[in-house]
Scaffold this active site. Sequence first.
Site, PDB file in Angstrom:
ATOM      1  N   GLU A 134       0.856  -1.190   0.000  1.00 53.19           N
ATOM      2  CA  GLU A 134       0.000   0.000   0.000  1.00 53.19           C
ATOM      3  C   GLU A 134       0.886   1.232   0.000  1.00 53.19           C
ATOM      4  O   GLU A 134       1.809   1.352   0.801  1.00 53.19           O
ATOM      5  CB  GLU A 134      -0.919  -0.003   1.229  1.00 53.19           C
TER       6      GLU A 134
ATOM      7  N   ASP B 160       5.369   2.124  -3.171  1.00 53.07           N
ATOM      8  CA  ASP B 160       4.748   2.128  -4.491  1.00 53.07           C
ATOM      9  C   ASP B 160       4.784   0.700  -5.044  1.00 53.07           C
ATOM     10  O   ASP B 160       5.800   0.004  -4.941  1.00 53.07           O
ATOM     11  CB  ASP B 160       5.506   3.072  -5.421  1.00 53.07           C
TER      12      ASP B 160
ATOM     13  N   ASP C 215      -4.826  -4.656  -7.458  1.00 52.54           N
ATOM     14  CA  ASP C 215      -6.112  -4.088  -7.043  1.00 52.54           C
ATOM     15  C   ASP C 215      -5.933  -2.636  -6.604  1.00 52.54           C
ATOM     16  O   ASP C 215      -6.521  -2.201  -5.627  1.00 52.54           O
ATOM     17  CB  ASP C 215      -6.707  -4.928  -5.895  1.00 52.54           C
TER      18      ASP C 215
END
Length: 836
Positions: free
Chosen positions: A634, A661, A679
């Site tokens: 995340e 990242d 996602d």
Amino acid sequence: MSGETDRPTHSPFGLSLIVFAAGACLMCFEIIGAMTVAPYFGSTVYVWGSVLVVFMGALSLGYVLGGRVADVRPDVRLLSLLAVGAGLLVMISPLIGPAVCGLLLRVDAGVVVNRFRPLLAIAILFFLPSMLLGMITPIAIRVASTALASVGRVVGRLYALNAVGSVVGTLIATFVLGVLFGNRAILIGCGLTLGLVGLACMYLQRNIARAGPPVSHPHIRKAPDEAGAAVPGLRPLVFVCGMVLMSLQVIGGAQIAPYFGSTVFVWGSVITVFLVALAVGYRLGGRIADRWPTMRALATVVVAAGIAILVVPIIAPALCGALLRTAPGQQINVLRPLVASLALYAVPIGLLAMVAPFAVRLGTRRVGGVGGVAGRFYALSTLGNVAGVFLATFVLISAVGRTGLFEWAGFTAVLAAALALCIYERKRTDGQPPVLVSVVLLVAVGLLAFRAPKPPILPLVDRSRERSVGIVEAEDGGRWHLIEHIQARPPYHSLRRVIARRDSPYHHMAVIENAAVTQTVLGPEAFRADQVRLVGGEWRPVTPREALRPAGPGHYRDLRFDQYTQSSVMLDSAARRLHQPYTSGTLYSTMLHLPFVLNRDIRTVLVIGGGGGVVPMIFREHYAERGIRIDAVEIDPEVVRVAREFFGLVEDEQLRVHVRDGRMFVHNADDRYDLIILDAYTAGGRIPFHLTTREFIAECGDLLTDDGLLLMNVISALDGPRSKLFRAEYKTFREVFGPDRVYVFPRDGRREMRDRTQNVMLVVTGRATDRRLSKQEVVRRADREVRAGRIELRDVAYYARQMLTTADLAGIPLDDVPVLTDDYAPVDFMVVPLEE
């Protein structure tokens, strides 16, 4: 007057052309330059901060050097040489960029030092051309200035022209060139444009006398104080106003993104309005400065700007909400953020833009020194811009929130104006500092900034579909809004409350709980006989949702990024704790279990786009007996903190969370995975382009085991005008992995639903796959895995039945969409904001 000449000194058209082109090309290759390095270093705030620091630092140095050169030898032909030199350097940047970025990526100097690699890469590629372009405007100002009384107008006109060029460069780079060409071609085109403009200006100047005195003139060297005597309080004021201005640009798009998404249209609208306002402000500031060249006039302008800033968070929610309720349509979608940006930011930015030309006029004592004065003040303003970017991005957004940042920006501007005026008046022999007036003004502005009630960035209810009809106090002391769903047939009531709001450089987050109207949630004192007791004692009849849907109430907690739900978990029957077993509140998350149908031996999973941590947590609980190990990536540390606090995210040996990242994690990963889930593409236009490209997909494929699978969650339609993103991504997957290894599972594969935006899963099977499975085989496997209990979510079998057949895939048109690459991936133009 010293330093003036009666002969023509320049071609007005040529001077205007080169100033305009400098602004246009600088903004163009700043935008494209940032996109060029993103595939190598990611798209974190550190990368974008590096871009701004390099470009603004280069401009600051260019302003100073240009000002010095202008006062020594204001030769128009030097402008042409600067433009040609900058053009050549820009043309070289895409040729050496891959080698420079690749070399820096191979240098591992530790976590702290590695963060500066994008800064170094951007500096190597773009510092020099940006500095050369920064030198142009101060020199042009000196060339065009012929009388002290008109210095303000000259400064305002040329900086306005430069800003207009920046507007054109932004619009063309964002909305035209970015759609038609790749990044390399655009950078080479910018370089060619600068070179041609430089040569054209040199041609126009061929018969016009050289301007200004030669370098040997003694008065240039011996009387610098005459050029720009120090004005007490002026320099700090210019610096602070530059800082406030750039802080507003940082949060300007973030303030309206919750309503209109974070697409290129939103940021393009904000940048356009800012640059247009700067151009108008420069021009007006120059004219007013020549007419009223006083510190009091300048302080009045800054105070007005500060008050205008404080009004923004007060009116923004109502304005943006009203625009959202306008009739939908693609044209309206594009115009909404433009109208909002114009209404909210044009006045404060225009007023702040007036400061720089005003300061140049106040600080100039003779025409021969105007170049140096202009260069110094614009450099000081630009350094303030750098400080504003860093403070806003890395400190203030997380510390005080977006609304708080507007409050502090407005108050700081007024405070700086009051202090500057007091300092100025105190150092004048006949001046009387307006202390009492300043104190009264600061108290009034402070009350407006920090005490005036401000609506939340996003309202709790969608006024087009529902309304809040009162507050209900539950038995546990918590308070809920009683929501009436007016568009439902028949209408019904539910409960809703916000339990947390957080801001980060990436998102405005809200944790929102929704509950059915039940006695278990509210207690017998607040709910009985289909009546709810509101705060204040009134009993109101309600129609609970569960009375209409006998399947039973659902209580859930959402994590919203702006106005779109990113993660959701179910709550217990009292809506106080997380439901056990841990259960997702979104339907699409069930689709992420489809790879377990194709490979029952998945043991290692990488999830890029951790969000609330719901998917990794469910994977760990559902497949614990397999010894599953999950890495969740995340980019936003604040999202991870919210996931831990409100969504039950717990890290251990089975589940590790990495704040990075996604592309950088993949690039540096040493492990191989049985399943990689991409996602990180949320609704509302938040699509990191560097996570969609052929190069990134290929890197992910290299991390897969021989039987591993790759899944990407695409939010798009299957057919029609809303399907371009899916079709481009599908075409990219086919090129990387071949058509036989790519499977497509839409959320709803019925013909009548294919033109609607939905979740579409692209699934790639491992390189060891010997043949492609038919739809019938996939459905049988899904039924078998669900019946055997190896997949606990029964809806997985339903989504397996939505799989597109080979015949369906053969009918997908691909000729009008590109293969997405690091050089060319216009994904923002393929996204249609959701209207639901």
